[in-house]
Design a protein around this motif. Structure first.
Motif, PDB file in Angstrom:
ATOM      1  N   CYS A  31      43.218  36.181  55.917  1.00  0.00           N
ATOM      2  CA  CYS A  31      43.248  37.630  56.065  1.00  0.00           C
ATOM      3  C   CYS A  31      44.213  38.264  55.083  1.00  0.00           C
ATOM      4  CB  CYS A  31      43.646  37.998  57.492  1.00  0.00           C
ATOM      5  SG  CYS A  31      42.427  37.508  58.711  1.00  0.00           S
ATOM      6  N   HIS A  32      45.381  37.679  54.959  1.00  0.00           N
ATOM      7  CA  HIS A  32      46.380  38.252  54.083  1.00  0.00           C
ATOM      8  C   HIS A  32      45.880  38.300  52.641  1.00  0.00           C
ATOM      9  CE1 HIS A  32      50.466  39.548  53.270  1.00  0.00           C
ATOM     10  NE2 HIS A  32      50.527  38.712  52.252  1.00  0.00           N
ATOM     11  N   ALA A  33      45.354  37.204  52.184  1.00  0.00           N
ATOM     12  CA  ALA A  33      44.856  37.157  50.810  1.00  0.00           C
ATOM     13  C   ALA A  33      43.752  38.183  50.603  1.00  0.00           C
ATOM     14  CB  ALA A  33      44.354  35.753  50.487  1.00  0.00           C
ATOM     15  N   ALA A  34      42.812  38.233  51.535  1.00  0.00           N
ATOM     16  CA  ALA A  34      41.703  39.178  51.404  1.00  0.00           C
ATOM     17  C   ALA A  34      42.205  40.612  51.420  1.00  0.00           C
ATOM     18  CB  ALA A  34      40.702  38.948  52.530  1.00  0.00           C
ATOM     19  N   ALA A  35      43.138  40.894  52.306  1.00  0.00           N
ATOM     20  CA  ALA A  35      43.655  42.260  52.404  1.00  0.00           C
ATOM     21  C   ALA A  35      44.302  42.685  51.087  1.00  0.00           C
ATOM     22  CB  ALA A  35      44.655  42.362  53.555  1.00  0.00           C
ATOM     23  N   GLN A  36      45.066  41.795  50.515  1.00  0.00           N
ATOM     24  CA  GLN A  36      45.729  42.135  49.248  1.00  0.00           C
ATOM     25  C   GLN A  36      44.713  42.345  48.138  1.00  0.00           C
ATOM     26  OE1 GLN A  36      48.977  39.612  48.205  1.00  0.00           O
ATOM     27  NE2 GLN A  36      50.244  40.388  49.892  1.00  0.00           N
ATOM     28  N   GLN A  37      43.686  41.510  48.139  1.00  0.00           N
ATOM     29  CA  GLN A  37      42.689  41.641  47.075  1.00  0.00           C
ATOM     30  C   GLN A  37      41.918  42.958  47.201  1.00  0.00           C
ATOM     31  OE1 GLN A  37      40.580  38.090  46.455  1.00  0.00           O
ATOM     32  NE2 GLN A  37      39.540  38.811  44.606  1.00  0.00           N
ATOM     33  N   ILE A  38      41.556  43.294  48.426  1.00  0.00           N
ATOM     34  CA  ILE A  38      40.832  44.551  48.623  1.00  0.00           C
ATOM     35  C   ILE A  38      41.725  45.728  48.240  1.00  0.00           C
ATOM     36  CG2 ILE A  38      39.779  46.031  50.373  1.00  0.00           C
ATOM     37  CD1 ILE A  38      38.775  43.566  51.767  1.00  0.00           C
ATOM     38  N   ARG A  39      43.007  45.621  48.571  1.00  0.00           N
ATOM     39  CA  ARG A  39      43.945  46.660  48.142  1.00  0.00           C
ATOM     40  C   ARG A  39      43.898  46.826  46.623  1.00  0.00           C
ATOM     41  NH1 ARG A  39      49.731  44.456  47.963  1.00  0.00           N
ATOM     42  NH2 ARG A  39      48.657  43.367  46.296  1.00  0.00           N
ATOM     43  N   ASP A  40      43.955  45.722  45.910  1.00  0.00           N
ATOM     44  CA  ASP A  40      43.956  45.793  44.450  1.00  0.00           C
ATOM     45  C   ASP A  40      42.664  46.409  43.925  1.00  0.00           C
ATOM     46  OD1 ASP A  40      46.436  44.665  44.485  1.00  0.00           O
ATOM     47  OD2 ASP A  40      45.731  42.624  44.092  1.00  0.00           O
ATOM     48  N   ILE A  41      41.550  46.026  44.540  1.00  0.00           N
ATOM     49  CA  ILE A  41      40.265  46.560  44.094  1.00  0.00           C
ATOM     50  C   ILE A  41      40.239  48.074  44.241  1.00  0.00           C
ATOM     51  CG2 ILE A  41      37.806  46.668  44.670  1.00  0.00           C
ATOM     52  CD1 ILE A  41      38.052  43.694  45.466  1.00  0.00           C
ATOM     53  N   PHE A  42      40.638  48.535  45.416  1.00  0.00           N
ATOM     54  CA  PHE A  42      40.651  49.982  45.635  1.00  0.00           C
ATOM     55  C   PHE A  42      41.589  50.675  44.663  1.00  0.00           C
ATOM     56  CE2 PHE A  42      38.996  49.525  50.129  1.00  0.00           C
ATOM     57  CZ  PHE A  42      37.870  50.283  49.891  1.00  0.00           C
ATOM     58  N   PHE A  43      42.752  50.104  44.486  1.00  0.00           N
ATOM     59  CA  PHE A  43      43.749  50.769  43.644  1.00  0.00           C
ATOM     60  C   PHE A  43      43.287  50.815  42.187  1.00  0.00           C
ATOM     61  CE2 PHE A  43      47.642  50.472  40.997  1.00  0.00           C
ATOM     62  CZ  PHE A  43      48.053  51.786  41.182  1.00  0.00           C
TER      63      PHE A  43
END
Lengths: 181, 181
Positions: free
Chosen positions: A116-128
């Motif tokens: 979850c943590h890894a996915a959350a960070q990646q999605i954050r980066d994608i959005f940003f």
DNA sequence: TATTATATGTAGCGATCGCTACACAATTAT
DNA sequence: ATAATTGTGTAGCGATCGCTACATATAATA
């Protein structure tokens, strides 16, 4: 000998659908297996354990998100226009599930679950990154700070949306207008 | 015959502490009982079920939050000053647990748990009211929209904070400065 | 004091969790 | 055709979950 791999991909697709539709809290192995049309036993034949399955599905979800945002690419908009536009996107039934799931992942990632943590960070980066690309600025040194601000604000709106706080969201957008008048 | 009621209050205090310190994911009856220094059997002697226990503890938590914010009341600040100030408060170890727990409650409240949803909405209102009171505006009709915007932005920062995105938070605050220059 | 109500402990139920052992069929390789 | 690998089903383990039945000790009330 790639039949297994094909099946694996199919399973991942279905699990991703299920996660987007039902969130992480309905994600027991038995439920996921039902969503994939097989027994939990078979899920663990294709994936060594639940964590690997979730990781694979979440990776696919981020890839889908990239494709979707790529498709929603629009000409650059200045901050005060971009923000209400994003707030509108937030309600798009294609995008909303990603935001909801992402919110859940962030909350879960505070705890244990590594996937979850890894996915959350990646999605954050994608959005940003997407936000950074789609923002129109007058001076380039404004880009990153304003994109970050827009991102944070939109996230806040996502949170409010999860609490059915529609009127607060409208007020906040009104505030954006006032600020840039 | 109020000995029971006193004990109940003591238990609620300890449960509230535990929830703030460990979040909702560590909140099984047996763990909560350990945190309260008794057996799960006794917890269910004082409270009819887990939901009632959680509700009571979450209500206490919101009351604590009110007291804390009342104590942190400061003279009214204009938007561009208030926001970094709030971002600083966010890191305050007295306040941070509330924000983390609140994030978790919002995420949970999307699903079933009734107690979580009610608590999340109430905490939202407490924060928003406080934000409204502490914002300095030039014209009163700006108050609600700008408070809502500040609130949404801070929530976004809380989300980023939960993902260890310190640099993004700094960028966003830089963006606030730029916007009000 | 006798009776009734309240407090606390032990044990366990039924459900769900992630995961595995075992058996056997189907396919592939030799 | 025989052997080895791969796919699939059944059953269940041990852990945890919320919760309860049953028992007994302690205290309040008659």
């Amino acid at each position: 000998m790639k039949k297994t791999e094909i099946k694996r991909q199919l399973v991942i697709e279905k699990i991703a659908d299920h996660l987007l539709a039902n969130g992480m809290k309905e994600a027991s192995l038995r439920r996921l297996a039902a969503a994939a049309g097989m027994s939990d036993r078979m899920l663990l034949h294709y994936f060594v354990n639940k964590d690997e399955l979730l990781t694979a599905a979440l990776i696919l979800i981020t890839e889908r998100l990239i494709v979707m945002l790529e498709g929603a690419r629009l000409e650059q908009l200045p901050y005060p226009i971009l923000l209400p536009h994003l707030a509108g996107m937030m309600k798009n039934p294609q995008i909303r599930p990603f935001l909801r799931l992402w919110l859940e992942l962030v909350s879960l990632s505070s705890g244990a679950e590594a996937a979850c943590h890894a996915a959350a960070q990646q999605i954050r980066d994608i959005f940003f990154d997407w936000m950074t690309a789609v923002l129109k600025v007058e001076r380039e040194e404004e880009r990153k700070p304003l994109a970050a601000l827009a991102f944070a604000t939109i996230e806040g709106l996502v949170l409010l949306d999860a609490l059915d706080s529609g009127s607060l969201i409208e007020s906040a957008l009104e505030g954006v207008k006032m600020q840039n008048r």
